[in-house]
Design an enzyme around this catalytic site. Structure first.
Site, mmCIF file in Angstrom:
data_model
loop_
_atom_site.group_PDB
_atom_site.id
_atom_site.type_symbol
_atom_site.label_atom_id
_atom_site.label_comp_id
_atom_site.label_asym_id
_atom_site.label_seq_id
_atom_site.Cartn_x
_atom_site.Cartn_y
_atom_site.Cartn_z
ATOM 1 N N GLY A 68 0.816 -1.210 0.000
ATOM 2 C CA GLY A 68 0.000 0.000 0.000
ATOM 3 C C GLY A 68 0.850 1.260 0.000
ATOM 4 O O GLY A 68 0.511 2.257 -0.654
ATOM 5 N N THR A 69 1.958 1.216 0.723
ATOM 6 C CA THR A 69 2.831 2.397 0.804
ATOM 7 C C THR A 69 3.352 2.761 -0.584
ATOM 8 O O THR A 69 3.255 3.925 -1.013
ATOM 9 C CB THR A 69 4.013 2.103 1.756
ATOM 10 O OG1 THR A 69 3.471 1.865 3.064
ATOM 11 C CG2 THR A 69 5.000 3.254 1.802
ATOM 12 N N ASN A 155 -7.526 3.735 8.996
ATOM 13 C CA ASN A 155 -6.892 2.567 9.616
ATOM 14 C C ASN A 155 -6.966 2.588 11.141
ATOM 15 O O ASN A 155 -7.002 1.541 11.783
ATOM 16 C CB ASN A 155 -5.436 2.459 9.169
ATOM 17 C CG ASN A 155 -4.704 3.779 9.166
ATOM 18 O OD1 ASN A 155 -5.154 4.735 8.543
ATOM 19 N ND2 ASN A 155 -3.603 3.860 9.873
ATOM 20 N N GLN A 183 -7.614 -0.168 3.808
ATOM 21 C CA GLN A 183 -8.384 -0.740 4.918
ATOM 22 C C GLN A 183 -9.821 -1.062 4.525
ATOM 23 O O GLN A 183 -10.472 -1.864 5.179
ATOM 24 C CB GLN A 183 -8.383 0.215 6.125
ATOM 25 C CG GLN A 183 -7.019 0.411 6.763
ATOM 26 C CD GLN A 183 -6.505 -0.825 7.505
ATOM 27 O OE1 GLN A 183 -7.228 -1.776 7.768
ATOM 28 N NE2 GLN A 183 -5.225 -0.809 7.840
ATOM 29 N N SER A 199 -3.697 -3.116 -0.498
ATOM 30 C CA SER A 199 -2.572 -3.855 0.083
ATOM 31 C C SER A 199 -3.029 -5.275 0.399
ATOM 32 O O SER A 199 -4.094 -5.472 0.993
ATOM 33 C CB SER A 199 -2.107 -3.153 1.363
ATOM 34 O OG SER A 199 -1.112 -3.932 1.993
ATOM 35 N N HIS A 201 -1.838 -7.589 2.464
ATOM 36 C CA HIS A 201 -1.804 -8.163 3.814
ATOM 37 C C HIS A 201 -2.917 -7.678 4.728
ATOM 38 O O HIS A 201 -3.055 -8.158 5.846
ATOM 39 C CB HIS A 201 -0.419 -7.978 4.456
ATOM 40 C CG HIS A 201 -0.089 -6.604 4.932
ATOM 41 N ND1 HIS A 201 -0.038 -6.288 6.269
ATOM 42 C CD2 HIS A 201 0.248 -5.481 4.270
ATOM 43 C CE1 HIS A 201 0.325 -5.019 6.393
ATOM 44 N NE2 HIS A 201 0.504 -4.507 5.197
ATOM 45 N N THR A 237 11.079 -7.360 -11.537
ATOM 46 C CA THR A 237 10.496 -8.697 -11.696
ATOM 47 C C THR A 237 9.349 -8.863 -10.710
ATOM 48 O O THR A 237 9.493 -8.550 -9.529
ATOM 49 C CB THR A 237 11.585 -9.769 -11.457
ATOM 50 O OG1 THR A 237 12.628 -9.552 -12.413
ATOM 51 C CG2 THR A 237 11.031 -11.172 -11.613
ATOM 52 N N CYS A 319 4.486 4.478 16.952
ATOM 53 C CA CYS A 319 5.795 4.409 17.594
ATOM 54 C C CYS A 319 6.848 4.422 16.501
ATOM 55 O O CYS A 319 6.910 3.510 15.697
ATOM 56 C CB CYS A 319 5.897 3.134 18.411
ATOM 57 S SG CYS A 319 7.457 3.012 19.271
HETATM 58 N N1 PLP Z 1 -2.799 2.907 3.831
HETATM 59 C C1 PLP Z 1 -3.462 2.529 4.924
HETATM 60 C C2 PLP Z 1 -4.789 3.151 5.228
HETATM 61 C C3 PLP Z 1 -2.911 1.585 5.797
HETATM 62 O O1 PLP Z 1 -3.578 1.228 6.890
HETATM 63 C C4 PLP Z 1 -1.647 1.025 5.463
HETATM 64 C C5 PLP Z 1 -1.002 0.054 6.375
HETATM 65 O O2 PLP Z 1 -1.189 0.091 7.568
HETATM 66 C C6 PLP Z 1 -1.010 1.435 4.297
HETATM 67 C C7 PLP Z 1 -1.613 2.380 3.497
HETATM 68 C C8 PLP Z 1 0.324 0.878 3.904
HETATM 69 O O3 PLP Z 1 0.208 -0.431 3.373
HETATM 70 P P1 PLP Z 1 1.462 -1.408 3.383
HETATM 71 O O4 PLP Z 1 1.637 -1.895 4.772
HETATM 72 O O5 PLP Z 1 1.065 -2.511 2.436
HETATM 73 O O6 PLP Z 1 2.625 -0.646 2.884
#
Ligand code: PLP
Length: 377
Positions: A68-69, A155, A183, A199, A201, A237, A319
């Site tokens: 997600g990041t 989140n 989320q 994302s 996970h 890749t 944190c």
């Molecule tokens: N955006 C939101 C709202 C999230 O809660 C998170 C992860 O906690 C992310 C983006 C980032 O996703 P990732 O952990 O896959 O980088």
């Protein structure tokens, strides 16, 4: 053990593990033309179709990322640079006050590094809902093309944002919209926008895999260059096992709201802690998230006591580098730092059961009884 931290990460679904393991057994580089390469390509494209279906998008608009990041970073940089290259520069960036750090940090870096780009924060109400009137006025008054970033669901609090209305405002102002649906996916319908991020996970897939879904006509310049994978939009890749697991998790993830363990949790919480404060309580929220404070009980104290009882939750604080920072989300909602220091988050998911709620509540009740006894002594 009771795991109530799905918003941090979800246990991997059996289907996703199986798909990832199969992909590892097959191996192969999806760019190779030989049989093994073609087998890998089939895995990637099947996963893309499942992720596209989850997002209500066309497969060709799904770009796999490392999470997600990265998806948020690619969307922000890609939109601003892509628009500039297409001769339709973005000069205004509107970012809600409660976005994930990956949106906030990239938006801040973009405005520092791109001349002529201004950033404005869209405030939220005390319930954590984005102030659409602010956005409406700002979009109608200012000049220049805008990019708006509003997440689908938060989140920390689970508060669901009025993204459909924001999309309408953006559309009529000729602005672009990025929706972080990390989320929201698997817990509600994924909203439609120019850029949507996901994302794996958070929906029961493996960590380190995500996706950017973009509209075909949304500007996009790739920020990760190299071998031209993902049709030149994100080189490198493909993470075959991760993508396979993501696809399987996307296929298994529900499209509708899940049973509200949150409600069971909050009803029982009120019983053992009548003074508990539930953040965003009056707003529309994901059915899986409860962010609450037990006034006078520091979050770290509660988390340690819960952990000793095998109950895993998060605090409402971030944190980083050893320092506990009160949450920017709660601060934006007007929560005092003192109350924010007591904030805890319980979040549920696909493998949660009522017993998890009951264990967590029993542990909290035990802690509160201990604290009350100490105060009375
Ligand atoms: N955006 C939101 C709202 C999230 O809660 C998170 C992860 O906690 C992310 C983006 C980032 O996703 P990732 O952990 O896959 O980088």
């Amino acid at each position: 053990m009771a795991y109530l931290d799905y918003n941090a990460t979800s246990p991997v679904r059996a289907e996703a593990k199986l798909a990832a393991r199969r992909a590892l057994d097959i191996g192969g580089n999806a760019s190779s033309v030989h049989a093994l390469g073609r087998a890998a390509r089939t895995i990637v494209e099947q996963a893309r179709a499942h992720v596209a279906a989850l997002a209500g998008a066309r497969p060709e608009n799904v770009v796999f990322t490392s999470g997600g990041t990265e998806a948020n970073a690619l969307a922000l940089w890609g939109a601003v640079q892509g628009a500039a290259e297409a001769g339709a520069r973005i000069t205004r960036l509107f970012v809600s006050a409660v976005e994930h750090e990956s949106v906030l940090a990239n938006a801040a870096a973009l405005t520092e590094r791109m001349a002529g780009l201004r950033r404005e924060t869209v405030p939220v109400t005390g319930e954590g809902v984005v102030e659409l009137d602010f956005l409406r006025t700002a979009l109608s008054q200012g000049k220049g093309r805008a990019l708006v970033a509003i997440m689908a669901a938060n989140n920390e609090t689970g508060v669901v944002q009025p993204v459909a209305e924001a999309a309408e405002l953006a559309r009529s102002a000729g602005a672009l919209l990025l929706v972080d649906a990390v989320q929201a996916a698997g817990k509600m319908a994924v909203p439609q926008a120019d850029y949507v991020t996901l994302s794996a996970h958070k929906i029961g897939g493996p960590q380190g895999t995500g996706a950017l879904v973009h509209r075909s006509d949304a500007p996009f310049a790739p920020a990760v260059l190299g071998g031209g994978q993902e049709h030149g939009r994100r080189a490198g890749t493909e993470n075959l096992a991760g993508i396979a697991g993501f696809g399987a998790a996307a296929e298994a993830a529900p499209r509708e709201p899940m049973p509200a363990l949150r409600d069971r949790f909050e009803t029982r919480l009120r019983h053992v802690a009548p003074d508990a404060i539930v953040f965003g309580e009056r707003a529309a929220r994901l059915a899986n998230t409860s962010n609450f404070a037990l006034p006078g009980v520091p979050a770290e104290t509660a988390l340690m006591a819960l952990d000793l009882d095998g109950v895993m939750m998060s605090s409402g604080a971030a944190c980083s580098s050893g320092k506990v920072k009160p949450s920017h989300v709660l601060a934006a909602m007007g929560v005092t730092p003192e109350i924010a220091r007591s904030a805890l988050r319980a979040s549920f998911g696909w493998a949660s059961a009522e017993a998890d709620v009951d264990e967590a509540i029993a542990s909290l009740a035990k802690l509160l009884a201990r604290i009350r006894a100490r105060v009375a002594a």
